[in-house]
Design a protein around this motif. Structure first.
Motif, PDB file in Angstrom:
ATOM      1  N   ASN A  40       0.867  -1.175   0.000  1.00  0.00           N
ATOM      2  CA  ASN A  40       0.000   0.000   0.000  1.00  0.00           C
ATOM      3  C   ASN A  40       0.906   1.227   0.000  1.00  0.00           C
ATOM      4  N   CYS A  43       0.614   4.450   2.344  1.00  0.00           N
ATOM      5  CA  CYS A  43       0.938   4.436   3.775  1.00  0.00           C
ATOM      6  C   CYS A  43       2.283   3.774   4.023  1.00  0.00           C
ATOM      7  N   ASP A  45       2.598   0.350   3.846  1.00  0.00           N
ATOM      8  CA  ASP A  45       2.349  -0.986   4.397  1.00  0.00           C
ATOM      9  C   ASP A  45       2.825  -2.055   3.415  1.00  0.00           C
ATOM     10  N   CYS A  69       1.327   0.046   9.302  1.00  0.00           N
ATOM     11  CA  CYS A  69       0.614   0.720  10.381  1.00  0.00           C
ATOM     12  C   CYS A  69      -0.242  -0.280  11.150  1.00  0.00           C
ATOM     13  N   ARG A 131      -7.503   5.593   5.301  1.00  0.00           N
ATOM     14  CA  ARG A 131      -7.068   4.368   5.968  1.00  0.00           C
ATOM     15  C   ARG A 131      -7.733   3.119   5.419  1.00  0.00           C
ATOM     16  N   CYS A 134      -5.379   0.655   3.987  1.00  0.00           N
ATOM     17  CA  CYS A 134      -4.596  -0.073   4.993  1.00  0.00           C
ATOM     18  C   CYS A 134      -5.370  -1.326   5.427  1.00  0.00           C
TER      19      CYS A 134
END
Ligand code: ZN
Length: 156
Positions: A40, A43, A45, A69, A131, A134
């Motif tokens: 991702n 972010c 990730d 995260c 988010r 995520c």
């Protein structure tokens, strides 16, 4: 005592922190038959998901590694807990439903026979569009893993 919206949010936050700090099924999986990476970029990730599928097309074991995260780790942890011993067909259907619900596009009920207590905590991310990716990363990576995709699943 009535349960208020903010009680629920506290509960959900606790569930996510618990999974993120002590991820279930975290580590290397020997003898994986299916695996995929997921990223991702928004972010940062990164996940690697590995699955052992037996001859009955049932998931014998599923583990993940990676960094990211709290939401991405918690989501992957919940995924591995939810999908142990499920058939591939069930797992794919579930991944689709969860992804749709987290993105806010699906109003279908999650399979009623499954305890979604923890997964419901993830639905809190719908209030934070940044988010959502995520939370959906692990489920998209699962799709890639079941297809043994060569290139990583990405949320972009
Ligand atoms: Zn993230």
């Amino acid at each position: 005592m009535t349960t208020t919206q903010s009680d629920l949010q506290d509960l959900y936050r606790k569930v996510i922190i618990d999974h993120a700090q002590q991820p279930r099924n975290f580590g290397v999986l020997e003898g994986a038959t299916h695996s995929a990476d997921g990223i991702n970029p928004l972010c940062g990730d990164k996940l690697h998901l590995a699955v052992v599928v037996n001859t009955d097309n049932t998931i014998d074991d599923i583990r993940f590694e990676g960094s990211g995260c709290a939401i991405s780790l918690a989501s992957a942890s919940m995924l591995t807990e939810t999908l142990q011993r499920r058939s591939i067909v069930e797992a794919s259907a579930l991944a689709q439903t969860v992804t749709a619900r987290l993105s806010g596009s699906g109003e279908t009920d999650l399979c009623p026979e499954i305890d979604f207590q923890d997964l419901r905590a993830l639905e809190g991310v719908r209030q934070y569009p940044a988010r959502v990716k995520c939370a959906t990363l692990a489920w998209q990576t699962l799709h890639a893993a079941l297809k043994n995709a060569q290139s990583p699943a990405t949320t972009e």
